[in-house]
Design an enzyme around this catalytic site. Structure first.
Site, PDB file in Angstrom:
ATOM      1  N   HIS A  45       3.053  -7.753  -5.869  1.00 26.73           N
ATOM      2  CA  HIS A  45       1.893  -7.615  -6.756  1.00 26.73           C
ATOM      3  C   HIS A  45       2.342  -7.570  -8.213  1.00 26.73           C
ATOM      4  CE1 HIS A  45      -1.104  -7.034  -3.713  1.00 26.73           C
ATOM      5  NE2 HIS A  45      -0.654  -5.865  -3.293  1.00 26.73           N
ATOM      6  N   HIS A  70       6.110  -5.237  -0.890  1.00 21.80           N
ATOM      7  CA  HIS A  70       4.683  -5.546  -0.998  1.00 21.80           C
ATOM      8  C   HIS A  70       4.193  -5.265  -2.419  1.00 21.80           C
ATOM      9  CE1 HIS A  70       0.408  -5.382   0.615  1.00 21.80           C
ATOM     10  NE2 HIS A  70       0.284  -4.784  -0.561  1.00 21.80           N
ATOM     11  N   GLU A  71       4.473  -4.067  -2.912  1.00 22.92           N
ATOM     12  CA  GLU A  71       3.995  -3.694  -4.234  1.00 22.92           C
ATOM     13  C   GLU A  71       4.746  -4.434  -5.342  1.00 22.92           C
ATOM     14  OE1 GLU A  71       1.339  -2.157  -4.360  1.00 22.92           O
ATOM     15  OE2 GLU A  71       1.259  -1.447  -2.301  1.00 22.92           O
TER      16      GLU A  71
END
Length: 263
Positions: free
Chosen positions: A68, A64-65
């Site tokens: 980003h 997820h990170e």
């Protein structure tokens, strides 16, 4: 989850800035080993499921990170590489309260996968509003893709009657991805959904969002304690789960097994 920051560094990036960390590779190994244990019935089924889901959730947090950070890097912010965000190292994304304590409590008591990491993005280096929004979109979109991938064995009609602990763990892990995705898309200041629309707001609204952002996730968590909001949230999650073929009963079994300390 992504946060804003200004100022940047320059210079040639070492190859290590893009290599998967040893911790991430260790999590992948733990996922594989615990998955095999759950599949084969080796040892305690509950503990195997706990290890599998915990490792899988930590890996999804990293992805997820990383999503980003990767979009931010491609969009002009090279600082994310200097900070180690492209190494998939969970320690680089960790906030003690938001990343460990609160998410663990919510998984244990409510079966909700809270977004727990933090990537600091130099939004001043991003090339356009669209890319700025795409940075925030990338994280929860990753959770949704993971949910769909994890649900494939069920939606394709594979025989999941054998190895029940493994399939229950897989279903529960997919369920956590759905909850994380739905939560992240809420247009709340400080949450990916709010950050997604932030670049398109007027300066006055942006100032208001900025003041609320540090408390947005805590407000969202508090709202989930309301029975009506909690019921609405899970209705949305189950509705999406039905659309993609997630067997809710197997996810419930996986949640029970995950809580190995309960009887």
């Amino acid at each position: 989850m992504s946060y804003g920051q200004y100022g940047s560094r320059t210079g040639r990036l070492p190859r290590e800035a893009f290599r998967p960390s040893a911790i991430f590779l260790g999590l992948v190994a733990l996922l594989v080993v615990s998955g095999w244990m759950a599949w084969s019935g080796f040892g305690s089924a509950k503990f195997n499921v706990f290890l599998f889901v915990a490792a899988g959730w930590a890996i999804s947090l990293c992805l997820h990170e990383y999503s980003h950070a990767l979009v931010a890097f491609k969009g002009g912010d090279i600082d994310v590489a200097h900070r180690g965000y492209l190494t998939l190292n969970p320690l680089k994304y960790t906030h003690p309260l938001l990343s460990i304590v609160i998410p663990l409590i919510f998984v244990m008591i409510g079966g909700i996968g809270l977004p727990g990491g933090a990537v600091w993005v130099n939004h001043g280096a991003i090339r356009s509003k669209f890319v700025d929004s795409l940075i925030s979109f990338a994280g929860p979109a990753t959770n949704m893709v993971l949910a769909i991938v994890l649900v494939l064995p069920f939606s394709l009609g594979l025989d999941t009657t054998g190895h029940p602990a493994f399939w229950a763990a897989l279903a529960f892990l997919a369920f956590l991805q759905l909850t994380a995705s739905v939560l992240n898309f809420v247009p709340m200041p400080g949450v990916d959904g709010g950050n997604l629309i932030y670049p398109w707001l007027s300066p006055q609204w942006q100032r208001g969002f900025g003041h609320m952002a540090p408390y947005g996730m805590l407000i969202l968590i508090a709202l989930l304690w309301s029975p009506k909001i909690n019921a609405w949230f899970f209705n949305v999650v189950y509705w999406i789960g039905d659309l993609i073929g997630l067997p809710s009963y197997q996810a419930a079994v996986g949640y029970d097994l995950f809580r190995f300390w309960s009887f």
